[in-house]
Design a protein around this motif. Structure first.
Motif, short mmCIF file in Angstrom:
data_model
loop_
_atom_site.label_atom_id
_atom_site.label_comp_id
_atom_site.label_asym_id
_atom_site.label_seq_id
_atom_site.Cartn_x
_atom_site.Cartn_y
_atom_site.Cartn_z
N ASP A 186 28.86 40.81 35.57
CA ASP A 186 29.48 42.10 35.92
C ASP A 186 30.84 42.27 35.23
O ASP A 186 31.78 42.83 35.80
CB ASP A 186 29.66 42.22 37.44
CG ASP A 186 28.32 42.27 38.16
OD1 ASP A 186 27.38 42.84 37.58
OD2 ASP A 186 28.22 41.75 39.28
N ALA A 187 30.94 41.80 34.00
CA ALA A 187 32.19 41.89 33.25
C ALA A 187 32.25 43.18 32.44
O ALA A 187 31.24 43.87 32.24
CB ALA A 187 32.33 40.69 32.31
N VAL A 188 33.45 43.51 31.99
CA VAL A 188 33.66 44.61 31.04
C VAL A 188 33.94 43.97 29.69
O VAL A 188 34.88 43.19 29.56
CB VAL A 188 34.83 45.51 31.45
CG1 VAL A 188 35.08 46.58 30.39
CG2 VAL A 188 34.57 46.15 32.80
N VAL B 236 40.65 38.28 35.29
CA VAL B 236 41.02 37.50 34.12
C VAL B 236 40.58 38.27 32.88
O VAL B 236 39.48 38.82 32.84
CB VAL B 236 40.40 36.09 34.14
CG1 VAL B 236 38.88 36.15 34.22
CG2 VAL B 236 40.85 35.28 32.92
N THR B 237 41.45 38.34 31.90
CA THR B 237 41.15 38.99 30.63
C THR B 237 41.23 37.96 29.52
O THR B 237 42.22 37.23 29.42
CB THR B 237 42.15 40.12 30.33
OG1 THR B 237 42.08 41.11 31.35
CG2 THR B 237 41.86 40.78 28.99
N VAL B 238 40.19 37.88 28.72
CA VAL B 238 40.19 37.03 27.53
C VAL B 238 40.18 37.96 26.32
O VAL B 238 39.32 38.83 26.21
CB VAL B 238 38.98 36.09 27.49
CG1 VAL B 238 39.01 35.23 26.22
CG2 VAL B 238 38.95 35.20 28.73
N VAL C 185 37.21 40.64 27.06
CA VAL C 185 36.30 40.66 28.21
C VAL C 185 37.15 40.56 29.46
O VAL C 185 38.11 39.78 29.52
CB VAL C 185 35.27 39.50 28.14
CG1 VAL C 185 35.94 38.16 28.00
CG2 VAL C 185 34.37 39.51 29.37
N VAL C 186 36.84 41.39 30.45
CA VAL C 186 37.56 41.41 31.72
C VAL C 186 36.58 41.07 32.83
O VAL C 186 35.51 41.68 32.93
CB VAL C 186 38.20 42.79 32.00
CG1 VAL C 186 39.00 42.75 33.29
CG2 VAL C 186 39.08 43.22 30.84
N SER C 187 36.94 40.09 33.66
CA SER C 187 36.07 39.67 34.75
C SER C 187 36.85 39.59 36.05
O SER C 187 38.03 39.24 36.06
CB SER C 187 35.46 38.30 34.45
OG SER C 187 34.74 37.80 35.56
#
Length: 269
Positions: A120-122, A225-227, A240-242
C-alpha cells in the motif's frame, strides 16, 4: 478436507504457492461467492463462463477450504475471503515493487528494504512537481511531531516552507546529511540552516555520498517513511512513501545507524 494453509511439512511452500495461483485463476468465482451463496448455474450466468470452468473452479476452491456448500449453493469461507484479500494485497505490493525498480536499482546492496515498504505504498518517478499531481504525497509537515532523516536536502529545495516547519520542531528533528549535501545546504541556505540549529534541530554529516535518502515523519496518528533516490544533479529522481509500521521502523534504524558516525554541523558549540 485438506487445509489450504498446509500441515507444516517441507511442501508447505509449494502448497501455499499452488493455493495462491488457484486464488488468482479462480478469483472471479471466489469474488462472486464472497457475499451470498450462489449455485453453479448462477455462477455461469453471473460470470459468463462455461459450466465446466465453474465446476473445476468450485471443486478446487472447496478442496482448499476456501469455498463451502451453503443453502443449496456455494459461498466463500472466512479463509476464502481472507485469501482473496491477501492475494489482492500481494498483487498491489508486486506492482509497487515493479514501479520501484528505478529506486531499488540505485540502493546499495547493503540496504535491504523490507517487503512491507511496498505494501500500500505510494511510488513515484520523474519530476516531483509532476508527482504531486499524480499521487497523494504528503510532505506538509505542519502536523509532524518529530522528524528524522538521512540525506534529505530535497525538503529544502522543493518545499521551502519545510525549512520553517523544521525550525518549529526544534530538537524533535534530526537530519543526518552527507558531507557534500551539508556543504551545499550551508552555501545555499546558510541563514535557514543556522536558524534551525539555533532552535535545537540536530544537524550532522557523514563522509560518504550515497545517492539515496530516508526520511521518517511522525504525526499524531500516523508515521511514514520516505525513500528517495537522486539524479546526477542531486535532485530527487524517484521515491516511495510507506505508512507500514515495520517499514517505518526499518527507516528509523537506518537513520540511527548513520547518525552514530556523523559529526555535528557546528561541533564548536
Amino acid at each position: 478436507m485438506s487445509s489450504w494453509m498446509g500441515d507444516g511439512d517441507e511442501d508447505d511452500g509449494e502448497d501455499a504457492a499452488d493455493a495462491f495461483e488457484t486464488v488468482g485463476r479462480r478469483r472471479q468465482i471466489l469474488q462472486a461467492l464472497s457475499s451470498d451463496p450462489l449455485s453453479k448455474a448462477e455462477l455461469v450466468r453471473t460470470l459468463s463462463v462455461s459450466r465446466s470452468t465453474v465446476d473445476r473452479g468450485v471443486e478446487r476452491l472447496v478442496r482448499l477450504g476456501l469455498v463451502e456448500r451453503s443453502n443449496g449453493g456455494f459461498v466463500a469461507t472466512s479463509a476464502g475471503r481472507v485469501a482473496l484479500e491477501t492475494h489482492d494485497e500481494a498483487l498491489r505490493a508486486m506492482a509497487n515493487v515493479l514501479d520501484a525498480v528505478p529506486i531499488l536499482d540505485r540502493l546499495p546492496k547493503s540496504v535491504s528494504p523490507p517487503p512491507s515498504l511496498f505494501r500500500d505504498a505510494v511510488v513515484c518517478t520523474g519530476n516531483l512537481s509532476e508527482m504531486e499531481h499524480r499521487a497523494p504525497l504528503d510532505f506538509d509537515i505542519s502536523e509532524v511531531t518529530s522528524l528524522t532523516g538521512f540525506n534529505g536536502p530535497f525538503l529544502f529545495s522543493i518545499w521551502p516552507t519545510a525549512r520553517e516547519q523544521l525550525a518549529r520542531l526544534g530538537d524533535s528533528a534530526t537530519l543526518v546529511l552527507s558531507a557534500e549535501s551539508l556543504d551545499w545546504l550551508s552555501k545555499r541556505y546558510p541563514d535557514d540552516l543556522d536558524a534551525m540549529v539555533d532552535t535545537g534541530v540536530r544537524v550532522s554529516a557523514v563522509e560518504d555520498e550515497p545517492g539515496f535518502g530516508v526520511v521518517v515523519m511522525d504525526r499524531p496518528t500516523t508515521a511514514s517513511v520516505t525513500v528517495v533516490v537522486y539524479d546526477h544533479m542531486g535532485g530527487p529522481e524517484a521515491l516511495v512513501v510507506s505508512y507500514e509500521p515495520s517499514a517505518v521502523a526499518w527507516g528509523r534504524r537506518l537513520v540511527a545507524a548513520r547518525a552514530e558516525t556523523a559529526r555535528p554541523y557546528r561541533p564548536d558549540e
